[in-house]
Motif scaffolding. Structure first.
Motif, mmCIF file in Angstrom:
data_model
loop_
_atom_site.group_PDB
_atom_site.id
_atom_site.type_symbol
_atom_site.label_atom_id
_atom_site.label_comp_id
_atom_site.label_asym_id
_atom_site.label_seq_id
_atom_site.Cartn_x
_atom_site.Cartn_y
_atom_site.Cartn_z
ATOM 1 N N SER A 239 0.822 -1.202 0.000
ATOM 2 C CA SER A 239 0.000 0.000 0.000
ATOM 3 C C SER A 239 0.863 1.261 0.000
ATOM 4 O O SER A 239 0.569 2.230 -0.721
ATOM 5 C CB SER A 239 -0.920 0.003 1.227
ATOM 6 O OG SER A 239 -1.653 1.206 1.297
ATOM 7 N N GLU A 240 1.932 1.266 0.791
ATOM 8 C CA GLU A 240 2.822 2.429 0.845
ATOM 9 C C GLU A 240 3.534 2.637 -0.492
ATOM 10 O O GLU A 240 3.658 3.769 -0.970
ATOM 11 C CB GLU A 240 3.840 2.250 1.964
ATOM 12 C CG GLU A 240 3.264 2.413 3.366
ATOM 13 C CD GLU A 240 4.291 2.134 4.439
ATOM 14 O OE1 GLU A 240 4.243 2.798 5.494
ATOM 15 O OE2 GLU A 240 5.140 1.229 4.240
ATOM 16 N N ILE A 241 4.007 1.545 -1.088
ATOM 17 C CA ILE A 241 4.689 1.652 -2.377
ATOM 18 C C ILE A 241 3.737 2.194 -3.436
ATOM 19 O O ILE A 241 4.098 3.066 -4.233
ATOM 20 C CB ILE A 241 5.254 0.285 -2.805
ATOM 21 C CG1 ILE A 241 6.415 -0.121 -1.890
ATOM 22 C CG2 ILE A 241 5.716 0.322 -4.263
ATOM 23 C CD1 ILE A 241 6.942 -1.515 -2.140
ATOM 24 N N ARG A 242 2.502 1.688 -3.446
ATOM 25 C CA ARG A 242 1.511 2.133 -4.425
ATOM 26 C C ARG A 242 1.214 3.623 -4.242
ATOM 27 O O ARG A 242 1.158 4.384 -5.214
ATOM 28 C CB ARG A 242 0.242 1.301 -4.294
ATOM 29 C CG ARG A 242 -0.809 1.602 -5.357
ATOM 30 C CD ARG A 242 -1.886 0.517 -5.425
ATOM 31 N NE ARG A 242 -2.462 0.253 -4.112
ATOM 32 C CZ ARG A 242 -2.253 -0.862 -3.421
ATOM 33 N NH1 ARG A 242 -1.442 -1.805 -3.897
ATOM 34 N NH2 ARG A 242 -2.830 -1.050 -2.242
ATOM 35 N N SER A 243 1.051 4.047 -3.003
ATOM 36 C CA SER A 243 0.771 5.463 -2.742
ATOM 37 C C SER A 243 1.955 6.336 -3.139
ATOM 38 O O SER A 243 1.784 7.399 -3.758
ATOM 39 C CB SER A 243 0.447 5.668 -1.256
ATOM 40 O OG SER A 243 -0.755 5.029 -0.904
ATOM 41 N N TYR A 244 3.162 5.896 -2.794
ATOM 42 C CA TYR A 244 4.367 6.666 -3.114
ATOM 43 C C TYR A 244 4.491 6.858 -4.623
ATOM 44 O O TYR A 244 4.711 7.970 -5.110
ATOM 45 C CB TYR A 244 5.594 5.944 -2.563
ATOM 46 C CG TYR A 244 6.895 6.679 -2.762
ATOM 47 C CD1 TYR A 244 7.235 7.766 -1.962
ATOM 48 C CD2 TYR A 244 7.794 6.281 -3.745
ATOM 49 C CE1 TYR A 244 8.431 8.447 -2.142
ATOM 50 C CE2 TYR A 244 8.994 6.950 -3.928
ATOM 51 C CZ TYR A 244 9.312 8.029 -3.125
ATOM 52 O OH TYR A 244 10.496 8.697 -3.317
ATOM 53 N N ASN A 245 4.326 5.763 -5.374
ATOM 54 C CA ASN A 245 4.438 5.850 -6.827
ATOM 55 C C ASN A 245 3.326 6.700 -7.420
ATOM 56 O O ASN A 245 3.552 7.472 -8.362
ATOM 57 C CB ASN A 245 4.408 4.442 -7.434
ATOM 58 C CG ASN A 245 5.703 3.690 -7.199
ATOM 59 O OD1 ASN A 245 6.766 4.292 -7.109
ATOM 60 N ND2 ASN A 245 5.623 2.376 -7.100
ATOM 61 N N ASP A 246 2.128 6.581 -6.893
ATOM 62 C CA ASP A 246 1.013 7.380 -7.399
ATOM 63 C C ASP A 246 1.278 8.866 -7.220
ATOM 64 O O ASP A 246 1.037 9.669 -8.133
ATOM 65 C CB ASP A 246 -0.291 6.998 -6.684
ATOM 66 C CG ASP A 246 -0.854 5.662 -7.151
ATOM 67 O OD1 ASP A 246 -0.393 5.158 -8.206
ATOM 68 O OD2 ASP A 246 -1.744 5.124 -6.467
ATOM 69 N N TYR A 247 1.795 9.239 -6.057
ATOM 70 C CA TYR A 247 2.079 10.656 -5.817
ATOM 71 C C TYR A 247 3.201 11.160 -6.727
ATOM 72 O O TYR A 247 3.118 12.272 -7.260
ATOM 73 C CB TYR A 247 2.448 10.890 -4.354
ATOM 74 C CG TYR A 247 1.250 10.936 -3.434
ATOM 75 C CD1 TYR A 247 0.240 11.871 -3.628
ATOM 76 C CD2 TYR A 247 1.133 10.055 -2.365
ATOM 77 C CE1 TYR A 247 -0.872 11.916 -2.791
ATOM 78 C CE2 TYR A 247 0.030 10.090 -1.520
ATOM 79 C CZ TYR A 247 -0.966 11.023 -1.736
ATOM 80 O OH TYR A 247 -2.066 11.060 -0.918
ATOM 81 N N LEU A 268 4.860 9.122 4.299
ATOM 82 C CA LEU A 268 5.704 8.267 3.459
ATOM 83 C C LEU A 268 7.159 8.701 3.568
ATOM 84 O O LEU A 268 8.064 7.869 3.667
ATOM 85 C CB LEU A 268 5.229 8.348 2.007
ATOM 86 C CG LEU A 268 3.894 7.659 1.708
ATOM 87 C CD1 LEU A 268 3.385 8.067 0.329
ATOM 88 C CD2 LEU A 268 4.043 6.149 1.802
ATOM 89 N N TYR A 269 7.383 10.006 3.544
ATOM 90 C CA TYR A 269 8.745 10.518 3.708
ATOM 91 C C TYR A 269 9.343 10.044 5.025
ATOM 92 O O TYR A 269 10.476 9.549 5.077
ATOM 93 C CB TYR A 269 8.763 12.041 3.653
ATOM 94 C CG TYR A 269 10.050 12.620 4.197
ATOM 95 C CD1 TYR A 269 11.215 12.613 3.439
ATOM 96 C CD2 TYR A 269 10.117 13.101 5.510
ATOM 97 C CE1 TYR A 269 12.408 13.096 3.951
ATOM 98 C CE2 TYR A 269 11.302 13.590 6.022
ATOM 99 C CZ TYR A 269 12.450 13.575 5.245
ATOM 100 O OH TYR A 269 13.633 14.037 5.759
#
Length: 304
Positions: A239-247, A268-269
């Motif tokens: 979930s974190e990876i998906r959110s990071y890439n989306d942003y 995330l940072y």
């Protein structure tokens, strides 16, 4: 031989002579230039053949290929101590190769070096890149911060089997640089040594107009960021990876970000920074700088 330069080319009759001449006229003369023509349908081959210089080697492929495979082909033909790339529509400063080779000569722990570049043509602007290895690695978690068309590598990297990934029709350079994390040190010379032509002829720009290719590009960028995390010992949830890439891949005005989105990016940072503190604390400043440049509402001073 000191340097082997690789220049894949396809339908660049208007620009290729200027690009080739900028390499052959370098202050470092102990070089070869391998031009690989990828089945051009214009007069590109005629232009290349009109240049009389024994250091120029023209390879004419009988079957259309891809840029990663063309670069791999050039590597297999290269004879130099150092191997570099030159785009067929760009221009190298006359002392580019001398300065890059001297850097590698004097810094044996470094396997790759590139430089700042100036964009000209349809648009005109300067691109400055981080200089130090630590800063570069940290910012690679956010974006590509090495100049592929202005790079020079030790051939020992390729002797170990390092090659370009054929499935990457775009972002090939970004993937390549992330694979170097942990293998060697990287640096950028604090000078503008390459002039990059900006225009509608570029394959990357045209691919961004193709919906299907754009989707593949997004998937490739997602994969690159995961690889960078792995090489730095960072374990995020799916979930974190998906959110990071989306942003990272959602470009919109700062005012369009909600407070909830800003808080999530900050979370995330902090999660990545906390893990870097345990694995590679030397990369934290670069990562902080890179993410703050991407999201200006994250203040470097407050986050450091």
């Amino acid at each position: 031989m000191k340097v082997s330069m690789i220049m894949p080319v396809y339908n660049r009759e208007a620009y290729v002579k200027e690009a080739i001449t900028s390499i052959l006229n370098q202050t470092l003369s102990d070089l070869e230039l391998i031009v690989i023509d990828d089945c051009s349908t214009d007069c590109t081959v005629d232009v290349v053949q009109s240049i009389d210089d024994a250091r120029l080697r023209l390879i004419q492929n009988p079957v259309k290929s891809t840029l990663p495979l063309l670069r791999n082909q050039g590597i297999s033909l290269a004879r130099g101590e150092y191997i570099g790339y030159m785009d067929s529509d760009d221009i190298a400063a006359v002392d580019r190769l001398e300065k890059e080779a001297v850097f590698l000569d004097n810094h044996l722990e470094y396997g790759a070096v590139s430089c700042h570049y100036r964009v000209f043509g349809d648009k005109n602007f300067d691109v400055r890149l981080p200089l130090t290895h630590d800063d570069i690695c940290g910012q690679l978690l956010v974006r590509c911060v090495m100049n592929y068309g202005g790079s020079l590598f030790r051939r020992s990297l390729f002797d170990k089997g390092l090659r370009h990934r054929p499935e990457y029709f775009v972002c090939e350079d970004y993937r390549f640089w992330t694979e170097l994390i942990g293998q060697t040190k990287m640096a950028n010379i604090d000078e503008f040594l390459v002039y990059v032509r900006f225009g509608d002829h570029q394959s990357t720009r045209s691919s961004l107009q193709d919906t299907e290719k754009l989707a593949i590009r997004r998937a490739l960028l997602d994969e690159i960021h995961v690889i960078a995390f792995q090489r730095m010992g960072i374990a995020l949830t799916e979930s974190e990876i998906r959110s990071y890439n989306d942003y990272l891949q959602c470009f919109k005005p700062e005012a369009s970000y909600s407070e909830a989105e800003k808080k999530e990016i900050l979370h995330l940072y902090q999660s990545i920074r906390q893990q870097l503190q345990q694995t590679h604390p030397e990369f934290i400043a670069g990562f902080t700088r890179g993410l703050s440049n991407r999201f200006p509402f994250l203040n470097v001073g407050e986050l450091a």
